[in-house]
Design a protein around this motif. Structure first.
Motif, PDB file in Angstrom:
ATOM      1  N   GLU A 360      34.355  21.791  59.367  1.00 31.53           N
ATOM      2  CA  GLU A 360      33.434  22.911  59.596  1.00 31.53           C
ATOM      3  C   GLU A 360      34.187  24.206  59.826  1.00 31.53           C
ATOM      4  OE1 GLU A 360      31.004  21.134  62.941  1.00 31.53           O
ATOM      5  OE2 GLU A 360      29.583  22.543  62.029  1.00 31.53           O
ATOM      6  N   GLU A 361      35.220  24.136  60.664  1.00 28.24           N
ATOM      7  CA  GLU A 361      35.998  25.333  60.953  1.00 28.24           C
ATOM      8  C   GLU A 361      36.592  25.881  59.666  1.00 28.24           C
ATOM      9  OE1 GLU A 361      38.703  23.861  63.876  1.00 28.24           O
ATOM     10  OE2 GLU A 361      37.288  24.184  65.538  1.00 28.24           O
ATOM     11  N   HIS A 362      37.111  24.963  58.892  1.00 28.32           N
ATOM     12  CA  HIS A 362      37.718  25.316  57.622  1.00 28.32           C
ATOM     13  C   HIS A 362      36.677  26.016  56.728  1.00 28.32           C
ATOM     14  CE1 HIS A 362      40.165  24.855  54.076  1.00 28.32           C
ATOM     15  NE2 HIS A 362      39.248  24.120  53.486  1.00 28.32           N
ATOM     16  N   PHE A 363      35.464  25.477  56.734  1.00 24.33           N
ATOM     17  CA  PHE A 363      34.422  26.042  55.878  1.00 24.33           C
ATOM     18  C   PHE A 363      34.033  27.444  56.327  1.00 24.33           C
ATOM     19  CE2 PHE A 363      29.770  26.578  55.062  1.00 24.33           C
ATOM     20  CZ  PHE A 363      29.897  26.889  53.723  1.00 24.33           C
ATOM     21  N   LEU A 364      33.888  27.622  57.631  1.00 29.16           N
ATOM     22  CA  LEU A 364      33.476  28.942  58.114  1.00 29.16           C
ATOM     23  C   LEU A 364      34.521  29.984  57.724  1.00 29.16           C
ATOM     24  CD1 LEU A 364      31.921  27.955  61.548  1.00 29.16           C
ATOM     25  CD2 LEU A 364      30.743  28.616  59.445  1.00 29.16           C
ATOM     26  N   LEU A 371      32.973  35.860  51.273  1.00 31.11           N
ATOM     27  CA  LEU A 371      32.222  37.102  51.442  1.00 31.11           C
ATOM     28  C   LEU A 371      33.034  38.300  50.981  1.00 31.11           C
ATOM     29  CD1 LEU A 371      30.329  36.802  54.835  1.00 31.11           C
ATOM     30  CD2 LEU A 371      29.359  37.299  52.584  1.00 31.11           C
ATOM     31  N   VAL A 372      34.328  38.261  51.307  1.00 25.21           N
ATOM     32  CA  VAL A 372      35.200  39.357  50.886  1.00 25.21           C
ATOM     33  C   VAL A 372      35.223  39.411  49.361  1.00 25.21           C
ATOM     34  CG1 VAL A 372      37.588  40.164  50.836  1.00 25.21           C
ATOM     35  CG2 VAL A 372      36.626  39.216  52.953  1.00 25.21           C
ATOM     36  N   ASP A 377      33.361  41.603  43.929  1.00 28.56           N
ATOM     37  CA  ASP A 377      32.562  41.412  42.720  1.00 28.56           C
ATOM     38  C   ASP A 377      31.446  42.449  42.647  1.00 28.56           C
ATOM     39  OD1 ASP A 377      34.082  39.309  41.942  1.00 28.56           O
ATOM     40  OD2 ASP A 377      32.675  37.749  42.597  1.00 28.56           O
ATOM     41  N   ILE A 378      30.802  42.662  43.791  1.00 28.41           N
ATOM     42  CA  ILE A 378      29.674  43.591  43.815  1.00 28.41           C
ATOM     43  C   ILE A 378      30.142  45.010  43.514  1.00 28.41           C
ATOM     44  CG2 ILE A 378      27.961  44.681  45.323  1.00 28.41           C
ATOM     45  CD1 ILE A 378      27.576  41.970  46.665  1.00 28.41           C
ATOM     46  N   ALA A 379      31.284  45.378  44.103  1.00 31.27           N
ATOM     47  CA  ALA A 379      31.818  46.716  43.858  1.00 31.27           C
ATOM     48  C   ALA A 379      32.062  46.913  42.362  1.00 31.27           C
ATOM     49  CB  ALA A 379      33.108  46.923  44.653  1.00 31.27           C
ATOM     50  N   GLU A 380      32.664  45.901  41.740  1.00 35.85           N
ATOM     51  CA  GLU A 380      32.952  45.977  40.315  1.00 35.85           C
ATOM     52  C   GLU A 380      31.671  46.120  39.508  1.00 35.85           C
ATOM     53  OE1 GLU A 380      35.226  42.838  38.210  1.00 35.85           O
ATOM     54  OE2 GLU A 380      36.662  43.178  39.842  1.00 35.85           O
ATOM     55  N   LEU A 381      30.696  45.302  39.918  1.00 36.82           N
ATOM     56  CA  LEU A 381      29.418  45.277  39.225  1.00 36.82           C
ATOM     57  C   LEU A 381      28.764  46.655  39.293  1.00 36.82           C
ATOM     58  CD1 LEU A 381      28.047  42.855  37.913  1.00 36.82           C
ATOM     59  CD2 LEU A 381      26.658  42.603  39.956  1.00 36.82           C
ATOM     60  N   THR A 400      35.403  27.551  44.159  1.00 39.04           N
ATOM     61  CA  THR A 400      36.664  27.800  44.858  1.00 39.04           C
ATOM     62  C   THR A 400      36.447  28.102  46.328  1.00 39.04           C
ATOM     63  OG1 THR A 400      37.386  28.807  42.814  1.00 39.04           O
ATOM     64  CG2 THR A 400      38.822  29.087  44.715  1.00 39.04           C
ATOM     65  N   TYR A 401      35.405  28.889  46.619  1.00 40.95           N
ATOM     66  CA  TYR A 401      35.199  29.303  47.998  1.00 40.95           C
ATOM     67  C   TYR A 401      34.135  28.472  48.705  1.00 40.95           C
ATOM     68  CZ  TYR A 401      37.980  33.266  46.545  1.00 40.95           C
ATOM     69  OH  TYR A 401      38.991  34.048  46.061  1.00 40.95           O
ATOM     70  N   GLY A 402      33.541  27.538  47.964  1.00 41.66           N
ATOM     71  CA  GLY A 402      32.501  26.716  48.576  1.00 41.66           C
ATOM     72  C   GLY A 402      31.310  27.567  48.965  1.00 41.66           C
ATOM     73  N   PHE A 403      31.105  28.641  48.245  1.00 41.79           N
ATOM     74  CA  PHE A 403      30.068  29.601  48.598  1.00 41.79           C
ATOM     75  C   PHE A 403      28.755  29.193  47.960  1.00 41.79           C
ATOM     76  CE2 PHE A 403      28.623  33.960  49.289  1.00 41.79           C
ATOM     77  CZ  PHE A 403      29.235  34.197  50.498  1.00 41.79           C
ATOM     78  N   PRO A 404      27.763  28.807  48.765  1.00 35.82           N
ATOM     79  CA  PRO A 404      26.523  28.281  48.182  1.00 35.82           C
ATOM     80  C   PRO A 404      25.836  29.310  47.281  1.00 35.82           C
ATOM     81  CG  PRO A 404      26.608  27.897  50.542  1.00 35.82           C
ATOM     82  CD  PRO A 404      27.742  28.794  50.226  1.00 35.82           C
ATOM     83  N   VAL A 405      25.303  28.833  46.168  1.00 35.71           N
ATOM     84  CA  VAL A 405      24.711  29.723  45.175  1.00 35.71           C
ATOM     85  C   VAL A 405      23.518  30.493  45.737  1.00 35.71           C
ATOM     86  CG1 VAL A 405      23.681  29.851  42.903  1.00 35.71           C
ATOM     87  CG2 VAL A 405      25.409  28.132  43.387  1.00 35.71           C
ATOM     88  N   ASP A 406      22.700  29.810  46.537  1.00 42.88           N
ATOM     89  CA  ASP A 406      21.519  30.516  47.048  1.00 42.88           C
ATOM     90  C   ASP A 406      21.929  31.644  47.983  1.00 42.88           C
ATOM     91  OD1 ASP A 406      22.454  28.703  48.838  1.00 42.88           O
ATOM     92  OD2 ASP A 406      20.499  27.980  49.507  1.00 42.88           O
ATOM     93  N   LEU A 407      23.056  31.472  48.656  1.00 43.49           N
ATOM     94  CA  LEU A 407      23.550  32.527  49.532  1.00 43.49           C
ATOM     95  C   LEU A 407      23.992  33.730  48.693  1.00 43.49           C
ATOM     96  CD1 LEU A 407      24.258  33.404  52.379  1.00 43.49           C
ATOM     97  CD2 LEU A 407      26.470  32.297  52.121  1.00 43.49           C
ATOM     98  N   THR A 408      24.712  33.436  47.604  1.00 42.06           N
ATOM     99  CA  THR A 408      25.129  34.513  46.695  1.00 42.06           C
ATOM    100  C   THR A 408      23.899  35.265  46.204  1.00 42.06           C
ATOM    101  OG1 THR A 408      26.924  33.090  45.963  1.00 42.06           O
ATOM    102  CG2 THR A 408      26.460  35.010  44.615  1.00 42.06           C
ATOM    103  N   ALA A 409      22.885  34.499  45.782  1.00 41.62           N
ATOM    104  CA  ALA A 409      21.661  35.115  45.272  1.00 41.62           C
ATOM    105  C   ALA A 409      20.998  35.971  46.347  1.00 41.62           C
ATOM    106  CB  ALA A 409      20.711  34.040  44.757  1.00 41.62           C
TER     107      ALA A 409
END
Ligand code: ATP
Ligand code: MG
Length: 879
Positions: A360-364, A371-372, A377-381, A400-409
């Motif tokens: 969990e710690e690793h994931f957080l 997020l960084v 990505d957003i800046a580029e976009l 790679t970052y284990g970043f959930p898709v719904d969170l990105t959305a």
């Protein structure tokens, strides 16, 4: 009448026990020896080979409560979990089995009796569905049970034909459903149990196992039609406790309490929060049982599934406003709930919760890194003016970052941006294909089939616990995977006999080697294997005469090799016990290899062992060896063995009766291997090395007996030779070497000093020869064969002596030219060393480059060195 889930589990097992079924303990969630399957996904999985006829048991009826996971492959409920009342990723499947004994009739009757009489479910609430073409099953329900036609359905293959996976046992099935009655949600005119309006709940599936499907999709009849049934404890409990979902049963009560406590949110107040709580509770159970069964979070296969479950759960934690590690605490509640049914969890508590917490710690941490990245990505976009983040980018964040898709959305939506879903799906599919490819290729199916057929009619008895030789009849021969009547001299052969003293590789212990003699033939056996539980094959080469099926054979195990293996195997048990005693019981066996010449032991532990720990482990093991404790070998039911403290190994499959090997009061393990009569036989245990082989997994290599003595002798001899060469007693060797190294360093320093003085002399001479071109002082000279480093030092030296000027040195060595060129600081805006040398190097047939103040080059034409010097002059003059 509300019943607790443990009562339901117990009642199910006892009901079938009374009907002649053997109660068999749950196998691991990690299926043994089945690379086609990531996780055990049904109660029948541990019995797969029994259905196929490749393995026999001493019983023909069994009943189990089997741990299951449905998160991958054919049975994948991951996306359902949390949203439907009836799906979990991890659940316990209660099931009764008949291996060629009873068939449809009894299966149907037993299930009806249990549900209506024992559990008291009102028959009017029950419905059944059968495979469209299965008239026999239809009649059974209609006539024998008396189920009215309006609650009896014929459904298609999708619903009522069951298979474990793409390949393996399968057959038509009958499903039993609870009918909750018509509700306002259904718009279908012919609502049946395949409808998802919520009227029906499938509680029990009775599979009439009749076929084996191979990779090409062909279905061949099984040796004997069999029965495999499954009903999850979770669904039965929801029905018998009269609650709306699996998550409302007592199985989840303590777990939900813990989640509410941590999130300070009450269940039942917000539908989205309820979903999150369900997911967290479900996944926490999965995490505990997977880690308890030896799975470690990772980037592929099972480890990856585990990691994703944890991340999903953590993500739902965030949705509940919990942004710190908390799943370990929910895992703790899971263990409280489940430990009475699965006592091994109690012992693994610290290990399991600790693993969860660290992951969990690793994931957080990963999440904040993601997020960084997303911000970039957003800046580029935004800079590009586009509104859609590419599928690739979304996938990269996810993968790679284990970043959930719904969170990105979510985050993108907040900025009026969106994700390219199609692109993401494409990337995802590609990844799935890669993963699937990695799971294919499970070995040679044709050979597996031949073994399967052999196993169906030959059963090899193992006599090698007490004997090292014996006679028996040759029952079958295989050459190149084909059955043969005769094997000729020189041929590699696999021999099957009726009884053997040869131990077949299993539980980490290698197969025995030795010889097999028949009148008129000899086979040197190099390995013994067990392709099916009771089928032993001896692999070897016919070294004299020939070998025929039916011959009487004399089998003799290589006794020395076996004795050495025995010492290593018993040594492994002591090592295991010593590890647990020194490091704690979270140090659990992950694998082992025991042969005559070595032993290797892999275990879970997070840090490298220090010298003190290694010594303590070795000392403890040797102390037990000195005690010469006799081995006590017993057979007993699995549950009894675990209760008495025997250590079961991760991922091993055990039958219901297990062999327990005990030494003194310090080591008790479930083990089928061959062992020393007493620990003294091991002689000595010596640890050779300790290393990490994967995240959280360490490996120890060690020797025992003669192997350990030989090792020590070799070390001793090396030390003796060193002492002779150094002419000091052994004890003084280290001090002497230290002294020598110190002398050596002093000598190096002296050499360095002398060389530098020499260079100084040479430079002094060279500065005297300096010429002046266009007002620049130039030194260009050949020096005696010198390495690049020396050249550089000389150039530096000359530069500082000149104060202002240009230096070019050339050295010739083995027909090659080295050039070095330096420019003093004050000239740097007129001349660049790199540019000059590039020009000059071409003269000697080479290339070069460097910084403005220093550059080097090589060349292949020493005869042109003078010309190179001239070129320098010309370059300076022309500047
Ligand atoms: P469903 O269609 O409801 O997903 P299924 O057809 O996939 O069920 P089977 O493969 O027949 O289910 O499994 C046998 C039994 O196991 C089911 O009758 C049910 O009691 C139980 N079961 C199946 N999947 C789950 C699950 N994800 N969670 C809890 N219990 C399950
Ligand atoms: Mg299903």
């Amino acid at each position: 009448m509300a019943r607790s889930s443990s009562e339901i589990r117990e009642a199910f097992l006892r009901f079938f026990e009374a009907k002649g079924h053997r109660i068999v303990a749950s196998a691991s969630l990690v299926p043994e020896g089945d690379p086609t399957l990531l996780f055990t996904n049904a109660g029948m999985v541990p019995f797969k080979n029994v259905f196929l006829g490749a393995e026999t048991r001493e019983y023909v009826r069994a009943v189990t409560s089997q741990k299951c996971m449905r998160v991958s492959g054919k049975h994948n409920d991951l996306e359902n979990v949390g949203h439907t009342p009836r799906h979990n990723t991890f659940f316990e499947m209660l099931g009764n089995f008949s291996f060629g004994d009873y068939f449809k009739g009894e299966a149907v009757e037993y299930s009806w009796e249990l549900l209506t009489e024992r559990f008291g479910i009102d028959p009017a609430r029950l419905a059944a569905s059968v495979f469209r073409e299965d008239d026999e099953a239809y009649e059974l329900w209609r006539e024998k049970i008396g189920l009215p036609e309006e609650r009896l359905f014929r459904l298609g293959e999708d619903e009522n034909f069951w298979s474990m996976g793409e390949t393996g046992p399968c057959g038509p099935c009958a499903e039993i459903h609870i009918d909750f009655g018509v509700n306002g949600r259904c718009r279908s005119a012919h609502c049946d149990p395949s409808c998802d309006c919520g009227r029906w709940l499938e509680i029990w599936n009775l599979v009439f196992m009749q076929f084996n499907r191979d990779a090409a999709g062909n279905m061949t009849p099984l040796p004997k039609p069999s029965i495999d049934t499954g009903a999850s404890l979770e669904r039965l409990a929801s029905v018998l406790q009269g609650v709306p979902s699996n998550f409302d049963t007592d199985l989840f009560r303590g777990i939900m309490d813990r989640i509410q406590e941590i999130s300070k949110i009450e269940r039942g107040t917000n539908a989205e929060h309820d979903v999150s709580m369900n997911v967290i509770a479900d996944h926490a159970r999965a995490l505990v049982f997977l880690i308890g069964d030896g799975v470690i979070p990772g980037n592929e296969g099972r480890g990856y599934v585990l990691r994703r479950l944890l991340r999903r759960a953590a993500r739902h934690g965030v949705l509940l406003g919990v942004e710190r590690p908390f799943l370990f605490s929910v895992g703790d509640a899971v263990i409280d709930e489940m430990a009475s049914a699965y006592p091994e969890l109690r012992e693994r508590r610290a290990y399991v919760t600790d693993r969860i917490r660290r992951e969990e710690e690793h994931f957080l941490e990963t999440l904040s890194k993601g997020l960084v990245r997303l911000e970039e990505d957003i800046a580029e976009l935004e800079a590009s003016g586009s509104k859609v983040l590419s599928g690739e980018a979304v996938f990269k964040l996810y993968d790679t970052y284990g970043f959930p898709v719904d969170l990105t959305a979510d985050i993108l939506a907040g900025r009026n941006l969106e994700i390219d879903e199609v692109g993401f799906d494409t990337a995802m599919t590609a990844q799935r294909q890669r993963a699937r490819a990695a799971w294919k290729g499970s070995g040679d199916e044709r050979v597996a089939e031949i073994y399967g057929r052999l196993a169906a009619d030959i059963r090899t008895r193992f006599r090698g616990y007490s004997e090292l030789s014996g006679t028996s009849t040759v029952r079958a021969l295989l050459v190149d995977g084909e059955r043969r009547e005769v094997a000729a001299c020189g041929e590699a052969v696999e021999v099957v006999v009726a009884e053997t003293p040869f131990y077949a590789e299993s539980g980490g212990q290698v197969g025995d080697r030795g010889t097999l003699r028949v009148p008129g033939g000899v086979v040197e056996i190099s390995d013994t294997q067990r392709p099916a539980l009771e089928l032993v094959v001896h692999r070897g080469v016919v070294t004299a005469g020939e070998l025929r099926v039916g011959a009487e054979a004399e089998l003799a195990v290589d006794a020395d090799a076996r004795a050495a293996t025995v010492r290593n195997h018993s040594g492994t048990h002591l090592l295991h016990a010593a590890l647990r005693s020194v490091l704690g019981s979270q140090a659990m066996q992950k694998g082992s290899l025991v042969g005559p010449d070595r032993l290797r032991f892999d275990f879970t532990h997070d840090a490298p062992l220090d010298d003190g720990e290694i010594e303590a482990i070795e000392d403890l093991a040797n102390l037990w060896i000195e005690r010469n404790a006799p081995a006590r070998v017993r057979e007993m039911p699995y549950a009894e063995a675990i209760e008495s403290g025997a250590v079961a190994i991760f991922n091993e499959k055990y039958g219901d009766v297990v062999r327990v090997v005990q030494f003194g009061d310090f080591s008790t393990e479930l083990c089928g291997g061959t062992h020393a009569a007493a620990t003294g036989e091991i002689g000595l245990l010596k640890i050779l090395s300790e290393s990490g082989i994967a995240s959280g997994v360490r490996r120890i290599e060690a020797l025992t007996g003669l192997g350990a003595r030989n090792h020590l002798r070799r070390q001793e001899n090396a030390l003796k030779t060193a002492s002779e060469l150094l002419r000091v007693p052994v004890a003084d060797v280290p001090a002497r070497i230290e002294k020598l190294l110190e002398d050596r360093r002093a000598a190096d320093r002296e050499i360095e000093r002398l060389q530098s003085a020499q260079r100084g002399e040479a430079s002094k001479d060279l500065t005297r020869d300096a010429k002046r071109i266009s007002g620049v002082r130039v030194v260009a000279a050949r020096v005696a064969s010198a390495g690049a480093k020396d050249l550089r030092a000389m150039v530096d030296d000359l530069r500082s002596r000149l104060a202002s000027g240009i230096v070019l040195l050339a050295a010739e060595r083995d027909g090659q030219v080295s050039l070095a060129l330096g420019v003093t600081q004050d000239l740097s805006d007129r001349f660049r060393a790199g540019d000059l040398i590039r020009e000059i190097a071409t003269v000697v047939g080479g290339k070069g480059g460097g910084r403005p103040d220093f550059a080097q080059a090589g060349g292949s034409d020493p005869s042109k060195i003078d010309e190179a010097f001239e070129r320098l002059d010309a370059l300076i003059a022309g500047s």
